[in-house]
Design a protein around this motif. Structure first.
Motif, PDB file in Angstrom:
ATOM      1  N   SER A   1       0.830  -1.203   0.000  1.00  0.00           N
ATOM      2  CA  SER A   1       0.000   0.000   0.000  1.00  0.00           C
ATOM      3  C   SER A   1       0.868   1.257   0.000  1.00  0.00           C
ATOM      4  O   SER A   1       1.967   1.280   0.553  1.00  0.00           O
ATOM      5  N   THR A   2       0.347   2.306  -0.641  1.00  0.00           N
ATOM      6  CA  THR A   2       1.038   3.594  -0.704  1.00  0.00           C
ATOM      7  C   THR A   2       0.034   4.706  -0.443  1.00  0.00           C
ATOM      8  O   THR A   2      -1.098   4.662  -0.944  1.00  0.00           O
ATOM      9  N   SER A   3       0.460   5.689   0.333  1.00  0.00           N
ATOM     10  CA  SER A   3      -0.381   6.861   0.580  1.00  0.00           C
ATOM     11  C   SER A   3       0.398   8.128   0.284  1.00  0.00           C
ATOM     12  O   SER A   3       1.634   8.141   0.339  1.00  0.00           O
ATOM     13  N   VAL A   4      -0.316   9.181  -0.040  1.00  0.00           N
ATOM     14  CA  VAL A   4       0.269  10.508  -0.246  1.00  0.00           C
ATOM     15  C   VAL A   4      -0.084  11.370   0.958  1.00  0.00           C
ATOM     16  O   VAL A   4      -1.245  11.382   1.406  1.00  0.00           O
ATOM     17  N   LEU A   5       0.896  12.059   1.506  1.00  0.00           N
ATOM     18  CA  LEU A   5       0.661  13.008   2.589  1.00  0.00           C
ATOM     19  C   LEU A   5       0.925  14.404   2.037  1.00  0.00           C
ATOM     20  O   LEU A   5       2.068  14.743   1.698  1.00  0.00           O
ATOM     21  N   LEU A   6      -0.123  15.208   1.918  1.00  0.00           N
ATOM     22  CA  LEU A   6       0.013  16.569   1.406  1.00  0.00           C
ATOM     23  C   LEU A   6       0.189  17.536   2.578  1.00  0.00           C
ATOM     24  O   LEU A   6      -0.758  17.814   3.320  1.00  0.00           O
ATOM     25  N   PHE A   7       1.406  18.016   2.770  1.00  0.00           N
ATOM     26  CA  PHE A   7       1.663  19.027   3.802  1.00  0.00           C
ATOM     27  C   PHE A   7       1.128  20.376   3.330  1.00  0.00           C
ATOM     28  O   PHE A   7       1.337  20.772   2.173  1.00  0.00           O
ATOM     29  N   THR A   8       0.468  21.085   4.218  1.00  0.00           N
ATOM     30  CA  THR A   8       0.016  22.444   3.910  1.00  0.00           C
ATOM     31  C   THR A   8       0.513  23.395   5.002  1.00  0.00           C
ATOM     32  O   THR A   8       1.462  24.126   4.797  1.00  0.00           O
ATOM     33  N   ARG A   9      -0.120  23.353   6.160  1.00  0.00           N
ATOM     34  CA  ARG A   9       0.348  24.189   7.266  1.00  0.00           C
ATOM     35  C   ARG A   9       0.503  23.340   8.537  1.00  0.00           C
ATOM     36  O   ARG A   9       0.027  23.701   9.619  1.00  0.00           O
ATOM     37  N   ASP A  10       1.180  22.223   8.375  1.00  0.00           N
ATOM     38  CA  ASP A  10       1.422  21.278   9.463  1.00  0.00           C
ATOM     39  C   ASP A  10       2.836  20.744   9.312  1.00  0.00           C
ATOM     40  O   ASP A  10       3.058  19.543   9.241  1.00  0.00           O
ATOM     41  N   LEU A  11       3.810  21.667   9.264  1.00  0.00           N
ATOM     42  CA  LEU A  11       5.176  21.308   8.862  1.00  0.00           C
ATOM     43  C   LEU A  11       5.970  20.781  10.051  1.00  0.00           C
ATOM     44  O   LEU A  11       6.915  21.403  10.542  1.00  0.00           O
TER      45      LEU A  11
END
Length: 430
Positions: A2-12
């Motif tokens: 399994s693979t997931s994408v984590l999109l960082f926005t304002r949680d660095l």
């Protein structure tokens, strides 16, 4: 696998990041940050925030590499880039922090149009907007009842950092851009360094040395013992949930104010443009007065000190923010939106919800229960900078004037006034 994408926005950050923790349950994770052309094309590409953002991303990349992964960097449309990477890596799920601004809401809706299982996770605030709803309403309009509900709320558990982050093979992380690629201006000379490491170090030092005295010293301008954690909270380098748990009540109340403004902004997306509670004000269009305020040359030392601190540090003491905002809107009668724009151009912690919410509160168009309240800058100076040390720190023209006379240089003898390279006040405060 399994693979997931984590999109960082304002949680660095990697500590207490529920989206990162959830994404890391997959065999492979694609930690992604996209330099969003929609945001970079507007006023949000302010040099101080760009500088802080690049520091924070470099630090985040280093932390992810220590965990065995990396930060994938792209530029363009976050939805398009996330969808492209998901296809390339055969990802089935996407995670990101749960933001509720108008733009973030539209972005989330578009992400949910992708062929992915999309999850928006908490972490931007202590209590997510919408979790606390008053009887008969969609959001709290007054802080005190919100504060009572916030205190009684059950907070989510703190998320542990993942043990490792495994990037799928063949993914190119990509370089971080240079500051000049993102903004044309230069940052303030004393802007704070960005990043989770710097934020956690500052948080630990402040909790150890000053947090217990916060209620007593928070408004002391010269002491400068506030946390200065605003930029780290804005960019998610520090977890508001962790800070709330470690802080005394007076600090938690300020974090509740932050959450309050976020739930107002979620319910009223035009908070940065439109009066939340229109009062029929007729604003003054004095361009010269606005320019003097922006430049810290009003001739009112406590106001000018605040504005010059803003320009030097990308930061302004919270009491000075109230004083300068009140002077612009109440004494000069200038539209709060002009002040909001100037603050947005300079503040490293320029958060839309908090900045707009506080400006409207001072201007009397927001959530204040006393919309007619005005702050006399001379009384404020006498109370919160009684020795004049704050003014002398940021207004060097007045550095050799002793005591409280520094707040009223126009009362000095004429011969002494002529030696000062400092303007007379643009309005009569006496």
């Amino acid at each position: 696998m399994s693979t997931s994408v984590l999109l960082f926005t304002r949680d660095l950050r990697v500590h207490d990041n529920p989206a990162l923790a959830a994404a890391s349950e997959a065999d492979h994770v694609v930690p992604l940050f996209v330099f969003d052309d929609t945001i970079l094309g507007g006023r949000f590409a302010a040099p101080n925030r760009v500088c802080f953002l690049l520091d924070s991303l470099a630090d985040l990349r280093a932390s992810l590499r220590e965990l065995g992964g990396d930060l994938v960097v792209r530029r363009g449309d976050p939805v398009a880039e996330a969808g492209r990477l998901a296809k390339e890596t055969h990802a089935s799920a996407l995670f990101l922090g749960d933001e509720r601004s108008a733009y973030a809401t539209r972005r989330l809706a578009r992400l949910r149009g992708l062929d992915l299982d999309v999850s928006a996770c908490p972490g931007v605030t202590v209590v997510p907007p919408g979790d606390l709803v008053p009887a008969g309403g969609d959001h709290y309009r007054v802080f005190t009842p919100y504060w009572r509900a916030w205190e009684a709320a059950r907070w989510r558990p703190v998320a542990d950092p993942p043990r490792d982050v495994r990037l799928p093979p063949g993914v190119r992380p990509g370089p971080l851009p240079r500051r000049a690629d993102l903004t044309s201006g230069a940052p303030s000379p004393d802007v704070a360094p960005g990043g989770e490491r710097a934020g956690r170090e500052r948080m630990a030092a402040w909790l150890r040395a000053d947090a217990a005295d916060y209620e007593r010293v928070r408004d002391d301008l010269a002491a400068d013992r506030t946390s200065r954690l605003g930029p780290y909270l804005k960019f998610g380098c520090v977890s508001p949930r962790e800070l709330a748990e470690a802080s005394p009540d007076a600090v938690r109340r300020q974090l509740a104010w932050r959450d309050f403004h976020h739930q107002v902004a979620a319910a009223f997306p035009g908070l940065a443009r439109d009066d939340y509670r229109p009062r029929g004000q007729r604003w003054n269009r004095d361009e010269d007065a606005l320019a003097a305020w922006c430049d810290g040359m009003t001739g009112v030392p406590i106001v000018d000190a605040g504005m010059r601190q803003l320009h030097r540090e990308g930061f302004m003491h919270n009491r000075a923010r109230l004083i300068t905002a009140s002077f612009l809107t109440r004494d000069l009668g200038i539209d709060w939106r002009h002040g909001l724009r100037h603050f947005n151009d300079w503040l490293t912690d320029g958060d839309v919800a908090d900045n707009a919410g506080n400006w409207q509160w001072v201007a009397g168009t927001g959530n204040s229960t006393r919309p007619g309240q005005t702050m006399n800058p001379l009384r404020q100076a006498s109370r919160f900078d009684p020795g004049g040390d704050y003014v002398r720190r940021y207004v060097p023209e007045l550095a050799d004037i002793d005591g409280r006379r520094v707040h009223r240089p126009w009362t000095l003898p004429a011969a002494r006034r002529r030696t000062l390279d400092y303007p007379p006040p643009i309005i009569d405060l006496e």
